[in-house]
Write a protein that holds these residues in place. Sequence first.
Motif, PDB file in Angstrom:
ATOM      1  N   ILE A  19       0.838  -1.204   0.000  1.00 26.70           N
ATOM      2  CA  ILE A  19       0.000   0.000   0.000  1.00 26.70           C
ATOM      3  C   ILE A  19       0.871   1.252   0.000  1.00 26.70           C
ATOM      4  CG2 ILE A  19      -1.656   1.305   1.360  1.00 26.70           C
ATOM      5  CD1 ILE A  19      -2.924  -1.208   2.227  1.00 26.70           C
ATOM      6  N   LEU A  33       2.158   1.819  -3.524  1.00 21.20           N
ATOM      7  CA  LEU A  33       1.105   2.371  -4.389  1.00 21.20           C
ATOM      8  C   LEU A  33       0.892   3.844  -4.083  1.00 21.20           C
ATOM      9  CD1 LEU A  33      -1.566  -0.445  -4.444  1.00 21.20           C
ATOM     10  CD2 LEU A  33       0.012   0.202  -6.210  1.00 21.20           C
ATOM     11  N   ASP A  53       1.367   7.114  -6.502  1.00 20.61           N
ATOM     12  CA  ASP A  53       0.302   8.106  -6.608  1.00 20.61           C
ATOM     13  C   ASP A  53       0.834   9.513  -6.375  1.00 20.61           C
ATOM     14  OD1 ASP A  53      -2.161   9.058  -6.924  1.00 20.61           O
ATOM     15  OD2 ASP A  53      -3.063   7.943  -5.290  1.00 20.61           O
ATOM     16  N   ASN A  80      -7.591  12.405  -3.994  1.00 17.28           N
ATOM     17  CA  ASN A  80      -8.737  11.571  -3.643  1.00 17.28           C
ATOM     18  C   ASN A  80      -8.329  10.096  -3.523  1.00 17.28           C
ATOM     19  OD1 ASN A  80     -11.302  10.858  -3.169  1.00 17.28           O
ATOM     20  ND2 ASN A  80     -12.073  11.209  -5.224  1.00 17.28           N
ATOM     21  N   VAL A  81      -7.533   9.637  -4.500  1.00 21.43           N
ATOM     22  CA  VAL A  81      -7.074   8.243  -4.482  1.00 21.43           C
ATOM     23  C   VAL A  81      -6.135   8.004  -3.301  1.00 21.43           C
ATOM     24  CG1 VAL A  81      -5.769   6.554  -5.786  1.00 21.43           C
ATOM     25  CG2 VAL A  81      -7.394   7.979  -6.935  1.00 21.43           C
ATOM     26  N   ILE A 123      -7.897   7.447  -0.018  1.00 21.61           N
ATOM     27  CA  ILE A 123      -8.431   6.092   0.117  1.00 21.61           C
ATOM     28  C   ILE A 123      -7.330   5.111   0.514  1.00 21.61           C
ATOM     29  CG2 ILE A 123      -9.514   4.225  -1.177  1.00 21.61           C
ATOM     30  CD1 ILE A 123     -11.179   6.161  -2.574  1.00 21.61           C
ATOM     31  N   LYS A 124      -6.112   5.318  -0.061  1.00 19.98           N
ATOM     32  CA  LYS A 124      -4.976   4.465   0.335  1.00 19.98           C
ATOM     33  C   LYS A 124      -4.650   4.645   1.809  1.00 19.98           C
ATOM     34  CE  LYS A 124      -3.588   3.158  -3.860  1.00 19.98           C
ATOM     35  NZ  LYS A 124      -4.888   3.653  -4.410  1.00 19.98           N
ATOM     36  N   VAL A 127      -6.717   5.484   4.209  1.00 16.24           N
ATOM     37  CA  VAL A 127      -7.755   4.831   5.008  1.00 16.24           C
ATOM     38  C   VAL A 127      -7.535   3.316   5.021  1.00 16.24           C
ATOM     39  CG1 VAL A 127     -10.218   4.362   5.120  1.00 16.24           C
ATOM     40  CG2 VAL A 127      -9.422   6.641   4.740  1.00 16.24           C
ATOM     41  N   MET A 128      -7.126   2.746   3.863  1.00 14.99           N
ATOM     42  CA  MET A 128      -6.792   1.316   3.822  1.00 14.99           C
ATOM     43  C   MET A 128      -5.669   0.992   4.807  1.00 14.99           C
ATOM     44  SD  MET A 128      -6.520   0.270  -0.133  1.00 14.99           S
ATOM     45  CE  MET A 128      -7.884   0.216  -1.262  1.00 14.99           C
TER      46      MET A 128
END
Lengths: 100, 87
Positions: free
Chosen positions: B12, B15, B19, B37-38, B41-42, B44-45
């Motif tokens: 993660i 990634l 990003d 935005n992406v 989300i990463k 939060v993961m």
Amino acid sequence: MEILSGALVIAGLVFALLGVIGLYRYPDFYFRILVTANIDSAGLLLLAVGIALQSPTAAFGLKIAIITVLALITSPLSAHAILRSARDTGYRIRQEERDD
Amino acid sequence: MMDFHTVILMVIGALALADIVRMVAGPTIFDRLLCFNVLSIKVVMAMTLYALMTNQSYMLDIAICYTLLSFVSTVLIAQFIRTRGML
């Protein structure tokens, strides 16, 4: 249960990887937002279900459910806000890239 | 030997790094907003996975707040650009 949870987490990571590849792959902004904004919420959903299967207490799983529902509501809304902002300020698909 | 969850956290992070590179290199400001935005989300993961690794649920409360704050900031910046600074 461990194997199923691990498989769901890895599937979520594969979706996140596809979203990042989509950021680099497409030439125009509208294609990128079309691919990426949809794929990433699917990745978060799969990973959250995979983690919630291993949750130690019930409150832990409930909080993960709250996070997932909030992310599934807010991610398309923010993508829509970005897209409307781009369209209203005059961003258009360039002609030479559309002909490829 | 590394744990399974540690490897997932490292993937993660890689990634998210890719990003951030795209966010710096993005040609327009809308690409940067999409990358933000992406990236949220990463984050939060990663927070959810870290809460599972340490068996403590306070990180999940932070993740709920982070989801709402990233939504509000993305919509606010998008509207700021859309109305050309006159909110």
